[in-house]
Design an enzyme around this catalytic site. Sequence first.
Site, mmCIF file in Angstrom:
data_model
loop_
_atom_site.group_PDB
_atom_site.id
_atom_site.type_symbol
_atom_site.label_atom_id
_atom_site.label_comp_id
_atom_site.label_asym_id
_atom_site.label_seq_id
_atom_site.Cartn_x
_atom_site.Cartn_y
_atom_site.Cartn_z
ATOM 1 N N ASN A 210 45.527 30.463 12.112
ATOM 2 C CA ASN A 210 45.537 29.340 13.005
ATOM 3 C C ASN A 210 44.965 29.628 14.141
ATOM 4 O O ASN A 210 44.178 30.897 14.543
ATOM 5 C CB ASN A 210 47.066 28.731 13.186
ATOM 6 C CG ASN A 210 47.880 29.740 13.351
ATOM 7 O OD1 ASN A 210 47.662 30.219 14.662
ATOM 8 N ND2 ASN A 210 48.941 30.288 12.621
ATOM 9 N N LYS A 289 36.292 40.604 -4.033
ATOM 10 C CA LYS A 289 35.941 39.352 -3.329
ATOM 11 C C LYS A 289 35.576 38.150 -4.479
ATOM 12 O O LYS A 289 34.849 38.653 -5.415
ATOM 13 C CB LYS A 289 34.360 39.667 -2.563
ATOM 14 C CG LYS A 289 33.669 38.444 -2.118
ATOM 15 C CD LYS A 289 32.832 38.919 -1.217
ATOM 16 C CE LYS A 289 31.887 37.544 -0.733
ATOM 17 N NZ LYS A 289 30.642 37.685 -0.410
#
Length: 403
Positions: A210, A289
């Site tokens: 955030n 990944k």
Amino acid sequence: MINGKNIILGVCGGIAAFKAAALTSKLVQAGANVKVIMTKSSKEFVTPLTFQALSRQPVYDDTFVEPDPSKIAHIDIADWADVVLVAPTTANIMAKLATGIADDMLTTTLLATTAPVYLAPAMNVNMYDKASVQRNVRTLRQDGYQIIDGVEGYLACGWTGKGRMAEPDDLLALLEHHFTNKEGRLKDKTVVITAGPTQERIDPVRYFTNHSSGKMGYAVAEAAREEGANVILISGPTHISPPTGVKIVDVVSAKEMFDAAMRYYHEADIVIKSAAVADYRPKETFDQKRKKQPGAWSIEMERTTDILKTMGEQKEAQILVGFAAESEQVEDYARKKLHSKNLDLIVANNITQAGAGFKGDTNIITIITKDDTKKEYPVLAKKEAATCIISDIVSYMERHHRL
Ligand code: PMT
């Protein structure tokens, strides 16, 4: 406040060693007892005689010089100190301290002392930014050393950047502050503060987070320290330097913040939870990944543990202070959190309001207490808002005879 205090000044080998001579003089004029320890390389820059004359004390530069058979010099001086300041601190000494190497008078004394230690690094900007040096700085912060960040400016090597040692007047002010702090309204209180965001990992390159910068929480930590508290600052990943004089505990995820917060909870007198903790994290994470594939990708999220709620459920005698970051019905939602999480105070901020909330240098806060007081503050610098938060906590504790 510095008058009569015992201060060890460690001097390492860097051009800023000349500033240590001015600092010695200022400390002595302020009434401090100063004993100087020099590393071998510092003597290439300034002579021991300079420090001996300024401090009116013998200078320590060799662990094996033991003039008094009834004492072991590095233990004796380590026990004598009320505080230790190493200025300038080189990358070399930080590397030794970070790994526990003790191979000269300064490093043996630093390992032996239980006094608070301040380190004032000074070096070329590229050296300071080097990953290994920054890694050692982080380790030292976590080990309880106080790092006095270098300041921006012209460096002796010709570069301009962060790496200049703080000026002697600022170091003197910092030490004066160190001793003044002990007289603050939160003297002998332990305050645990959480700050910054958390990062919730998806795979080695992606995460949820955030906008929290850590500015609000770091300002609260500084304000608590200024009131003499022992501050433990549990911080998510940020790009700002923590205030000096606080113990920093670095965490990344909500789980790590939970573990750190609960570890220190039982020794806390006050907990202030200004961190923006993730409420959800990916249910599945990947070691490699995840390669992109045609079509959409849905990520299932699961709840993280609510740290503050857990603390409220396990509350002993701690004063619990929460934040509420709201975008609507700010007061209503804040009051609900105050009661449902068993808090003493809540600091509400409307994150959609200009000048409030994430990232910026200001905030607009409303503080509501369990005994039903409410204070609305105008737009304030985060440092000023932090001072108001600490003052309101102190007033609340005084009203309830907890101070
Ligand atoms: O860091 P800055 O950029 O300076 O921004 C400051 C800020 C906006 C982050 C700060 O002022 C703020 O509002 N912090 C709280 C953010 C938040 O997560 O609020 P919330 O309403 O979602 O949570 C309520 C309280 O529960 C907070 O004290 C939070 O720390 C705590 N919480 C939330 C979730 C969780 N899993 N555990 C918690 O402890």
